[in-house]
Design a protein around this motif. Structure first.
Motif, mmCIF file in Angstrom:
data_model
loop_
_atom_site.group_PDB
_atom_site.id
_atom_site.type_symbol
_atom_site.label_atom_id
_atom_site.label_comp_id
_atom_site.label_asym_id
_atom_site.label_seq_id
_atom_site.Cartn_x
_atom_site.Cartn_y
_atom_site.Cartn_z
ATOM 1 N N ASN A 56 102.308 -27.908 21.966
ATOM 2 C CA ASN A 56 100.946 -27.728 21.461
ATOM 3 C C ASN A 56 100.912 -28.152 20.003
ATOM 4 O O ASN A 56 101.864 -27.886 19.257
ATOM 5 N N GLU A 57 99.826 -28.765 19.600
ATOM 6 C CA GLU A 57 99.654 -29.087 18.178
ATOM 7 C C GLU A 57 98.185 -28.977 17.813
ATOM 8 O O GLU A 57 97.305 -29.076 18.678
ATOM 9 N N ILE A 58 97.937 -28.745 16.529
ATOM 10 C CA ILE A 58 96.557 -28.602 16.054
ATOM 11 C C ILE A 58 96.474 -29.032 14.595
ATOM 12 O O ILE A 58 97.423 -28.852 13.827
ATOM 13 N N ASP A 59 95.334 -29.603 14.256
ATOM 14 C CA ASP A 59 94.982 -29.907 12.867
ATOM 15 C C ASP A 59 93.659 -29.215 12.594
ATOM 16 O O ASP A 59 92.659 -29.474 13.283
ATOM 17 N N TYR A 60 93.663 -28.327 11.610
ATOM 18 C CA TYR A 60 92.462 -27.586 11.236
ATOM 19 C C TYR A 60 91.703 -28.397 10.193
ATOM 20 O O TYR A 60 92.279 -28.826 9.193
ATOM 21 N N LYS A 61 90.411 -28.584 10.419
ATOM 22 C CA LYS A 61 89.585 -29.389 9.503
ATOM 23 C C LYS A 61 88.587 -28.532 8.738
ATOM 24 O O LYS A 61 88.449 -28.655 7.542
ATOM 25 N N ARG A 62 87.867 -27.656 9.472
ATOM 26 C CA ARG A 62 86.845 -26.794 8.887
ATOM 27 C C ARG A 62 86.871 -25.452 9.600
ATOM 28 O O ARG A 62 87.119 -25.388 10.804
ATOM 29 N N TYR A 88 92.031 -32.338 22.416
ATOM 30 C CA TYR A 88 90.897 -31.445 22.167
ATOM 31 C C TYR A 88 90.277 -31.805 20.821
ATOM 32 O O TYR A 88 90.994 -32.030 19.844
ATOM 33 N N THR A 89 88.954 -31.807 20.767
ATOM 34 C CA THR A 89 88.232 -31.938 19.507
ATOM 35 C C THR A 89 87.178 -30.838 19.496
ATOM 36 O O THR A 89 86.315 -30.796 20.385
ATOM 37 N N GLU A 95 80.098 -32.242 13.193
ATOM 38 C CA GLU A 95 81.220 -31.942 12.314
ATOM 39 C C GLU A 95 82.470 -31.563 13.118
ATOM 40 O O GLU A 95 82.410 -30.707 14.004
ATOM 41 N N ILE A 96 83.591 -32.191 12.807
ATOM 42 C CA ILE A 96 84.848 -31.856 13.469
ATOM 43 C C ILE A 96 85.480 -30.657 12.769
ATOM 44 O O ILE A 96 85.716 -30.687 11.560
ATOM 45 N N CYS A 97 85.735 -29.590 13.541
ATOM 46 C CA CYS A 97 86.362 -28.382 12.996
ATOM 47 C C CYS A 97 87.870 -28.396 13.203
ATOM 48 O O CYS A 97 88.611 -27.851 12.388
ATOM 49 N N ALA A 98 88.326 -28.985 14.306
ATOM 50 C CA ALA A 98 89.769 -29.044 14.585
ATOM 51 C C ALA A 98 90.021 -30.088 15.665
ATOM 52 O O ALA A 98 89.144 -30.393 16.472
ATOM 53 N N THR A 99 91.242 -30.620 15.634
ATOM 54 C CA THR A 99 91.704 -31.505 16.702
ATOM 55 C C THR A 99 93.067 -30.994 17.151
ATOM 56 O O THR A 99 93.790 -30.371 16.374
ATOM 57 N N GLY A 100 93.393 -31.259 18.397
ATOM 58 C CA GLY A 100 94.684 -30.802 18.894
ATOM 59 C C GLY A 100 95.077 -31.526 20.165
ATOM 60 O O GLY A 100 94.318 -32.352 20.686
#
Length: 131
Positions: A56-62, A88-89, A95-100
């Protein structure tokens, strides 16, 4: 691609007033289950056509707040012989809040072994492959 709208619960919110970072993975799981139900229907034998999460991976944006309405767009980035990568987006409007992403391995729990991606899954996933 498919879209899922999670309910932001009060229990999801941390002391800083936004959705706790660990909860995002639960949202991803809910979106993934929603995706599979759409893809192959409710009659799914998890014991013979199961999955294991390998990564699993995630990038937090907002940050996401309690009263926010967000959509999770689910796609497929890679399709292998026995595994595939779901993306996942999380969107709040435009607005993008996170991607994973999650790497999922097909697994027969009765036989305790990996197996090829079932044909019905492969057909649906091929349509979602991001070019």
């Amino acid at each position: 691609m498919t879209t899922y709208q999670p309910e932001i619960r009060f229990a999801d919110i941390d002391a800083m007033g936004h959705v706790n970072n660990a909860v995002y993975f639960s949202y991803f799981e809910q979106a993934r289950i929603h995706f599979f139900r759409q893809m192959i229907g409710a009659k799914w034998d998890w014991k013979t056509d199961g999955l294991l999460v390998a990564h699993n991976e995630i990038d937090y944006k907002r940050p996401i707040l309690l009263n926010d309405k967000v959509d999770i767009v689910v796609g497929c980035a890679r399709l292998g012989e026995k595994s595939f990568t779901v993306t996942y987006t999380i969107m709040r409007g435009e607005e993008i809040c996170a991607t994973g992403a999650s790497v999922l391995v097909c697994f027969n729990h009765k036989q305790q072994q990996t197996q090829a991606v079932p044909a019905i899954w492969r057909e649906a996933l091929e349509k979602l492959i991001q070019k």
